[in-house]
Write a protein that holds these residues in place. Structure first.
Motif, PDB file in Angstrom:
ATOM      1  N   LYS A  67       0.844  -1.192   0.000  1.00 52.62           N
ATOM      2  CA  LYS A  67       0.000   0.000   0.000  1.00 52.62           C
ATOM      3  C   LYS A  67       0.878   1.240   0.000  1.00 52.62           C
ATOM      4  O   LYS A  67       1.922   1.277   0.654  1.00 52.62           O
ATOM      5  CB  LYS A  67      -0.894  -0.012   1.243  1.00 52.62           C
ATOM      6  CG  LYS A  67      -1.827   1.173   1.368  1.00 52.62           C
ATOM      7  CD  LYS A  67      -2.675   1.040   2.620  1.00 52.62           C
ATOM      8  CE  LYS A  67      -3.630   2.226   2.780  1.00 52.62           C
ATOM      9  NZ  LYS A  67      -4.481   2.067   3.990  1.00 52.62           N
ATOM     10  N   ARG A  68       0.419   2.239  -0.741  1.00 54.50           N
ATOM     11  CA  ARG A  68       1.117   3.518  -0.726  1.00 54.50           C
ATOM     12  C   ARG A  68       0.086   4.618  -0.902  1.00 54.50           C
ATOM     13  O   ARG A  68      -0.813   4.505  -1.733  1.00 54.50           O
ATOM     14  CB  ARG A  68       2.158   3.583  -1.823  1.00 54.50           C
ATOM     15  CG  ARG A  68       3.071   4.773  -1.690  1.00 54.50           C
ATOM     16  CD  ARG A  68       4.325   4.635  -2.504  1.00 54.50           C
ATOM     17  NE  ARG A  68       5.223   5.747  -2.186  1.00 54.50           N
ATOM     18  CZ  ARG A  68       5.887   6.441  -3.099  1.00 54.50           C
ATOM     19  NH1 ARG A  68       5.777   6.133  -4.379  1.00 54.50           N
ATOM     20  NH2 ARG A  68       6.682   7.424  -2.737  1.00 54.50           N
ATOM     21  N   GLN A  69       0.235   5.676  -0.109  1.00 50.88           N
ATOM     22  CA  GLN A  69      -0.755   6.750  -0.166  1.00 50.88           C
ATOM     23  C   GLN A  69      -0.127   8.039  -0.652  1.00 50.88           C
ATOM     24  O   GLN A  69       1.022   8.367  -0.341  1.00 50.88           O
ATOM     25  CB  GLN A  69      -1.374   6.974   1.221  1.00 50.88           C
ATOM     26  CG  GLN A  69      -2.313   5.862   1.636  1.00 50.88           C
ATOM     27  CD  GLN A  69      -2.994   6.145   2.956  1.00 50.88           C
ATOM     28  OE1 GLN A  69      -2.335   6.169   3.985  1.00 50.88           O
ATOM     29  NE2 GLN A  69      -4.289   6.361   2.931  1.00 50.88           N
ATOM     30  N   GLY A  70      -0.946   8.762  -1.428  1.00 50.36           N
ATOM     31  CA  GLY A  70      -0.542  10.085  -1.856  1.00 50.36           C
ATOM     32  C   GLY A  70      -1.642  11.061  -1.465  1.00 50.36           C
ATOM     33  O   GLY A  70      -2.449  10.774  -0.576  1.00 50.36           O
ATOM     34  N   GLN A  71      -1.681  12.170  -2.161  1.00 49.76           N
ATOM     35  CA  GLN A  71      -2.731  13.138  -1.869  1.00 49.76           C
ATOM     36  C   GLN A  71      -4.022  12.691  -2.544  1.00 49.76           C
ATOM     37  O   GLN A  71      -4.130  12.687  -3.754  1.00 49.76           O
ATOM     38  CB  GLN A  71      -2.326  14.511  -2.394  1.00 49.76           C
ATOM     39  CG  GLN A  71      -3.280  15.616  -1.990  1.00 49.76           C
ATOM     40  CD  GLN A  71      -2.796  16.990  -2.463  1.00 49.76           C
ATOM     41  OE1 GLN A  71      -1.866  17.091  -3.251  1.00 49.76           O
ATOM     42  NE2 GLN A  71      -3.418  18.036  -1.989  1.00 49.76           N
ATOM     43  N   ARG A  72      -4.988  12.271  -1.787  1.00 47.26           N
ATOM     44  CA  ARG A  72      -6.289  11.766  -2.246  1.00 47.26           C
ATOM     45  C   ARG A  72      -6.205  10.450  -3.024  1.00 47.26           C
ATOM     46  O   ARG A  72      -7.226   9.939  -3.486  1.00 47.26           O
ATOM     47  CB  ARG A  72      -7.023  12.805  -3.133  1.00 47.26           C
ATOM     48  CG  ARG A  72      -7.701  13.912  -2.415  1.00 47.26           C
ATOM     49  CD  ARG A  72      -8.823  14.558  -3.232  1.00 47.26           C
ATOM     50  NE  ARG A  72      -8.410  14.993  -4.538  1.00 47.26           N
ATOM     51  CZ  ARG A  72      -8.924  14.503  -5.673  1.00 47.26           C
ATOM     52  NH1 ARG A  72      -9.853  13.564  -5.646  1.00 47.26           N
ATOM     53  NH2 ARG A  72      -8.510  14.954  -6.846  1.00 47.26           N
ATOM     54  N   VAL A  73      -5.047   9.933  -3.237  1.00 52.22           N
ATOM     55  CA  VAL A  73      -4.914   8.655  -3.958  1.00 52.22           C
ATOM     56  C   VAL A  73      -4.183   7.629  -3.121  1.00 52.22           C
ATOM     57  O   VAL A  73      -3.295   7.962  -2.340  1.00 52.22           O
ATOM     58  CB  VAL A  73      -4.189   8.834  -5.313  1.00 52.22           C
ATOM     59  CG1 VAL A  73      -5.007   9.678  -6.262  1.00 52.22           C
ATOM     60  CG2 VAL A  73      -2.804   9.407  -5.122  1.00 52.22           C
ATOM     61  N   THR A  74      -4.597   6.379  -3.304  1.00 55.84           N
ATOM     62  CA  THR A  74      -3.965   5.255  -2.639  1.00 55.84           C
ATOM     63  C   THR A  74      -3.802   4.141  -3.662  1.00 55.84           C
ATOM     64  O   THR A  74      -4.734   3.856  -4.423  1.00 55.84           O
ATOM     65  CB  THR A  74      -4.827   4.738  -1.473  1.00 55.84           C
ATOM     66  OG1 THR A  74      -5.021   5.800  -0.536  1.00 55.84           O
ATOM     67  CG2 THR A  74      -4.152   3.564  -0.775  1.00 55.84           C
ATOM     68  N   VAL A  75      -2.645   3.520  -3.694  1.00 55.67           N
ATOM     69  CA  VAL A  75      -2.441   2.363  -4.557  1.00 55.67           C
ATOM     70  C   VAL A  75      -2.266   1.134  -3.665  1.00 55.67           C
ATOM     71  O   VAL A  75      -1.559   1.173  -2.673  1.00 55.67           O
ATOM     72  CB  VAL A  75      -1.247   2.551  -5.516  1.00 55.67           C
ATOM     73  CG1 VAL A  75       0.027   2.879  -4.767  1.00 55.67           C
ATOM     74  CG2 VAL A  75      -1.054   1.336  -6.395  1.00 55.67           C
ATOM     75  N   LEU A  76      -2.959   0.079  -4.039  1.00 54.18           N
ATOM     76  CA  LEU A  76      -2.876  -1.188  -3.335  1.00 54.18           C
ATOM     77  C   LEU A  76      -2.327  -2.241  -4.278  1.00 54.18           C
ATOM     78  O   LEU A  76      -2.712  -2.304  -5.449  1.00 54.18           O
ATOM     79  CB  LEU A  76      -4.266  -1.608  -2.845  1.00 54.18           C
ATOM     80  CG  LEU A  76      -4.962  -0.669  -1.864  1.00 54.18           C
ATOM     81  CD1 LEU A  76      -6.356  -1.197  -1.550  1.00 54.18           C
ATOM     82  CD2 LEU A  76      -4.148  -0.502  -0.594  1.00 54.18           C
ATOM     83  N   LEU A  77      -1.439  -3.056  -3.759  1.00 46.60           N
ATOM     84  CA  LEU A  77      -0.827  -4.118  -4.553  1.00 46.60           C
ATOM     85  C   LEU A  77      -1.042  -5.450  -3.869  1.00 46.60           C
ATOM     86  O   LEU A  77      -0.683  -5.621  -2.708  1.00 46.60           O
ATOM     87  CB  LEU A  77       0.666  -3.847  -4.730  1.00 46.60           C
ATOM     88  CG  LEU A  77       1.490  -4.910  -5.451  1.00 46.60           C
ATOM     89  CD1 LEU A  77       1.011  -5.089  -6.898  1.00 46.60           C
ATOM     90  CD2 LEU A  77       2.977  -4.560  -5.422  1.00 46.60           C
ATOM     91  N   ASN A  78      -1.627  -6.387  -4.585  1.00 44.61           N
ATOM     92  CA  ASN A  78      -1.824  -7.736  -4.073  1.00 44.61           C
ATOM     93  C   ASN A  78      -1.044  -8.676  -4.982  1.00 44.61           C
ATOM     94  O   ASN A  78      -1.506  -9.050  -6.067  1.00 44.61           O
ATOM     95  CB  ASN A  78      -3.317  -8.099  -4.075  1.00 44.61           C
ATOM     96  CG  ASN A  78      -3.577  -9.451  -3.439  1.00 44.61           C
ATOM     97  OD1 ASN A  78      -2.723 -10.351  -3.472  1.00 44.61           O
ATOM     98  ND2 ASN A  78      -4.747  -9.606  -2.853  1.00 44.61           N
ATOM     99  N   LYS A  79       0.137  -9.057  -4.531  1.00 42.82           N
ATOM    100  CA  LYS A  79       1.011  -9.885  -5.359  1.00 42.82           C
ATOM    101  C   LYS A  79       0.502 -11.323  -5.477  1.00 42.82           C
ATOM    102  O   LYS A  79       0.808 -12.006  -6.434  1.00 42.82           O
ATOM    103  CB  LYS A  79       2.431  -9.858  -4.799  1.00 42.82           C
ATOM    104  CG  LYS A  79       3.080  -8.471  -4.873  1.00 42.82           C
ATOM    105  CD  LYS A  79       4.491  -8.493  -4.330  1.00 42.82           C
ATOM    106  CE  LYS A  79       4.519  -8.640  -2.832  1.00 42.82           C
ATOM    107  NZ  LYS A  79       3.938  -7.465  -2.155  1.00 42.82           N
ATOM    108  N   THR A  80      -0.275 -11.746  -4.502  1.00 41.58           N
ATOM    109  CA  THR A  80      -0.785 -13.117  -4.518  1.00 41.58           C
ATOM    110  C   THR A  80      -1.666 -13.358  -5.742  1.00 41.58           C
ATOM    111  O   THR A  80      -1.571 -14.396  -6.402  1.00 41.58           O
ATOM    112  CB  THR A  80      -1.578 -13.408  -3.241  1.00 41.58           C
ATOM    113  OG1 THR A  80      -0.732 -13.195  -2.114  1.00 41.58           O
ATOM    114  CG2 THR A  80      -2.085 -14.839  -3.237  1.00 41.58           C
TER     115      THR A  80
END
Lengths: 113, 112
Positions: free
Chosen positions: B56-69
């Motif tokens: 997970k990584r957050q920015g201004q009003r945005v969030t990215v989620l990564l599910n490698k599984t």
């Protein structure tokens, strides 16, 4: 700081002609990437230049070529234009060779009639 | 061949709502992912990135989620605004030699 610039904004050619597109990277960036974005499709990698040398090319025919100048600006040449070459051509630059964060220019819209 | 793709070509949301844009990738060796926003007539604009050692990584009003599984990436935009209307691309960087591998894009439409 100026971003990546490209010229011309629009270019109209006919089949069989040649097109030359230009790109100036962000000051200090040495790597330049070219992409083709055809209508309704994602961006497709075309060419990568770094320090004046072609480092890699995508799955495009040899009539797509280019070069990088000593000031790191770049040209994309498309010979023997075909109708399906109509697309938005995008240039991106990175600070380091193979750098992750690519900064894109506004693109050149090439139309082949 | 291996590719990065998107589930939905168009996403319509109400202004003020949250948006979630999804992306699937197939190269399990990829270690870096990026989201770009492309407005009409402009080149792609970097939004946020994430490395494979993060989920997970957050920015201004945005969030990215990564599910490698399940090899899935998502972009969450909080409190969407009219200016968020654009095409959003996920992209994968495999080390620079091949440039970025992009998905086809999701067109986000913000309804008033």
């Amino acid at each position: 700081e100026a971003g990546v610039t490209q010229s011309p904004t629009h270019l109209i050619k006919t089949r069989g002609q040649q097109a030359t597109l230009r790109c100036s990277p962000i000051s200090g960036h040495t790597s330049v990437y070219w992409y083709q974005q055809a209508l309704g499709l994602g961006l497709q990698f075309l060419l990568w230049y770094d320090e004046g040398e072609e480092r890699n090319r995508g799955n495009f025919p040899p009539r797509f070529s280019g070069r990088q100048f000593p000031n790191y600006s770049s040209e994309l040449n498309v010979n023997a234009l075909e109708l399906e070459d109509s697309a938005l051509y995008l240039c991106a630059s990175t600070l380091l060779a193979g750098g992750n964060e690519q900064f894109f220019g506004p693109g050149t819209r090439l139309t082949v009639l | 061949g291996e590719s990065v793709g998107l589930h939905l070509p168009t996403l319509s949301v109400q202004e003020g709502d949250n948006s979630i844009i999804n992306c699937a990738y197939s190269n399990s060796a990829s270690d870096y992912f990026i989201w770009y926003k492309q407005e009409s007539g402009k080149g792609p604009q970097f939004i946020i990135d994430i490395r494979s050692n993060m989920d997970k990584r957050q920015g201004q009003r945005v969030t990215v989620l990564l599910n490698k599984t399940v090899k899935h990436l998502s972009l969450q935009i909080a409190a969407t605004q009219p200016g968020d209307s654009a095409v959003y691309f996920c992209a994968e960087n495999r080390g620079g030699a091949d440039g970025l591998t992009f998905g086809k894009g999701t067109h986000l439409i913000i309804q008033p």
